[in-house]
Scaffold this motif. Structure first.
Motif, PDB file in Angstrom:
ATOM      1  N   ARG A  23       0.900  -1.034  -0.045  1.00 25.48           N
ATOM      2  CA  ARG A  23      -0.028  -0.076  -0.037  1.00 25.48           C
ATOM      3  C   ARG A  23       0.886   1.102  -0.361  1.00 25.48           C
ATOM      4  N   GLY A  24       1.845   1.438   0.745  1.00 20.33           N
ATOM      5  CA  GLY A  24       2.803   2.306   0.909  1.00 20.33           C
ATOM      6  C   GLY A  24       3.578   2.578  -0.464  1.00 20.33           C
ATOM      7  N   ARG A  25       3.898   1.600  -1.165  1.00 22.63           N
ATOM      8  CA  ARG A  25       4.731   1.593  -2.368  1.00 22.63           C
ATOM      9  C   ARG A  25       3.884   1.981  -3.436  1.00 22.63           C
ATOM     10  N   LEU A  26       2.683   1.680  -3.233  1.00 23.27           N
ATOM     11  CA  LEU A  26       1.466   1.944  -4.537  1.00 23.27           C
ATOM     12  C   LEU A  26       1.311   3.808  -4.133  1.00 23.27           C
ATOM     13  N   GLN A  31       1.838   9.283  -6.071  1.00 25.74           N
ATOM     14  CA  GLN A  31       2.337  10.615  -5.673  1.00 25.74           C
ATOM     15  C   GLN A  31       3.314  11.031  -6.724  1.00 25.74           C
ATOM     16  N   LYS A  32       4.407  10.164  -6.958  1.00 29.19           N
ATOM     17  CA  LYS A  32       5.459  10.416  -8.166  1.00 29.19           C
ATOM     18  C   LYS A  32       5.111  10.604  -9.556  1.00 29.19           C
ATOM     19  N   HIS A  33       4.206   9.523  -9.627  1.00 29.68           N
ATOM     20  CA  HIS A  33       3.661   9.431 -11.190  1.00 29.68           C
ATOM     21  C   HIS A  33       2.203   9.611 -11.613  1.00 29.68           C
ATOM     22  N   TRP A  34       1.573  10.402 -10.738  1.00 34.61           N
ATOM     23  CA  TRP A  34       0.103  10.747 -10.851  1.00 34.61           C
ATOM     24  C   TRP A  34      -0.172  11.161 -12.171  1.00 34.61           C
ATOM     25  N   TYR A  35       0.624  11.905 -13.003  1.00 36.10           N
ATOM     26  CA  TYR A  35       0.165  12.507 -14.118  1.00 36.10           C
ATOM     27  C   TYR A  35       0.365  11.575 -15.331  1.00 36.10           C
TER      28      TYR A  35
END
Length: 334
Positions: A23-26, A31-35
């Motif tokens: 869950r944390g990795r997801l 957050q990093k690749h939302w775009y």
């Protein structure tokens, strides 16, 4: 060896932080690749609707005895519920090992393999020959390229209908043969000549793609390699064998794979050329269409089973083809 310990936290300096859970990795990836996710979601939705859902539903149909008589349908104001039932792998058993398996599957499978091998071979050899010609310094080279690419630019149905008119009994091809006192084949009636005509038309449609691809590959080969080979006394054939073919290896492997997949599934040429009047000239994909939409009752389950078998055959071929290429690349690297 001295290990420093943080008195406030009790942790040793140099220890790695605990790895976050799924869950944390997801959450971190979002957050990093939302775009990027926002950009690919529409594509995933479209592919799911247009590819994944039909594939899953078709796989389900292969496990039933669905046809046009027992599926749900509406006639006027009356709605008739589906009555087909689950039969497991019986459709696959009937297609591959049933009493009519040769006439309904294996004969079309053999012809599909021959059709694919002959067409792709002609596409590649003629396309490569034309590319070698157009790669030379010729007057009017641009005009020749435009003319030779026209069969690829023209819509397939226009090309096939044009060939159908030319191959008819009173068409220009038989008229020219009659003028030369040569035999006039039954291009659209005899099984052998139907298959020959289908290969001719598909070759006409497929050569321009190979030609353009090979021409791009030829222009990417360093000219200094040819100069060095010529200085070493290599003739035209040796330069072609030891410089041109290795230089086209990556392009050739890709276009041949694409050509096999496209030709194996080539529906338009055979269907538009013959319709449902040439069952012996049908390849697997057109025979599958005939079972599902060209006969009464329409056998949806068997037609879907043919589609799944086609997919499985291409997956197996692609896997072996890529492994063979990788093994050859490794041998060349040694």
């Amino acid at each position: 060896m001295t290990v420093a310990i943080d008195r406030a936290t009790g942790k040793r300096h140099g220890d790695r932080a605990p790895r976050p859970g799924p869950r944390g990795r997801l959450k971190s990836a979002y957050q990093k690749h939302w775009y990027a996710y926002a950009m690919i979601i529409p594509v995933v939705v479209v592919l799911g609707v247009l590819v994944l859902y039909p594939l899953v539903y078709g796989l389900y149909l292969t496990l039933t005895d669905a046809n046009s008589l027992n599926t749900a349908r509406t006639i006027g104001v009356n709605h008739i519920d589906a009555t087909y039932k689950f039969i497991g792998l019986d459709n696959y058993k009937d297609i591959l090992f049933g009493p009519t398996s040769y006439d309904r599957f294996w004969s079309h499978f053999i012809w599909t393999i021959v059709w694919t091998a002959v067409c792709v071979t002609l596409h590649y050899t003629i396309g490569l020959a034309l590319a070698l010609l157009l790669n030379q310094k010729l007057r009017g080279r641009t005009l020749y390229r435009l003319i030779l690419i026209l069969p690829w630019a023209v819509p397939t149905f226009v090309t096939v209908f044009g060939w159908r008119f030319m191959l008819a009994d009173g068409g220009i091809i038989n008229t020219a043969l009659h003028t030369l006192h040569l035999p006039q084949p039954d291009w659209l009636e005899s099984t052998f000549w139907q298959r020959t005509a289908a290969i001719m038309v598909n070759t006409w449609c497929g050569v321009p793609f190979m030609m353009v691809s090979m021409l791009g590959g030829l222009q990417s080969i360093d000219a200094s390699l040819y100069e060095a080979a010529e200085m070493d006394g290599a003739g035209p054939w040796q330069r072609f064998r030891y410089v041109t073919l290795p230089g086209l290896r990556s392009v050739s492997s890709t276009v041949v794979l694409l050509g096999v997949i496209w030709t194996f599934n080539q529906f338009a040429v055979i269907f538009l050329l013959f319709g449902n009047t040439a069952p012996d000239a049908s390849i697997l994909v057109t025979w599958s269409y005939y079972l599902g939409f060209g006969q009464q009752p329409r056998d949806f389950a068997q037609s879907a089973a043919y589609g799944i078998l086609l997919l499985a055959i291409l997956i197996v071929f692609t896997s072996f083809y890529r492994r063979w290429l990788n093994r050859n690349d490794q041998q060349l690297a040694i």
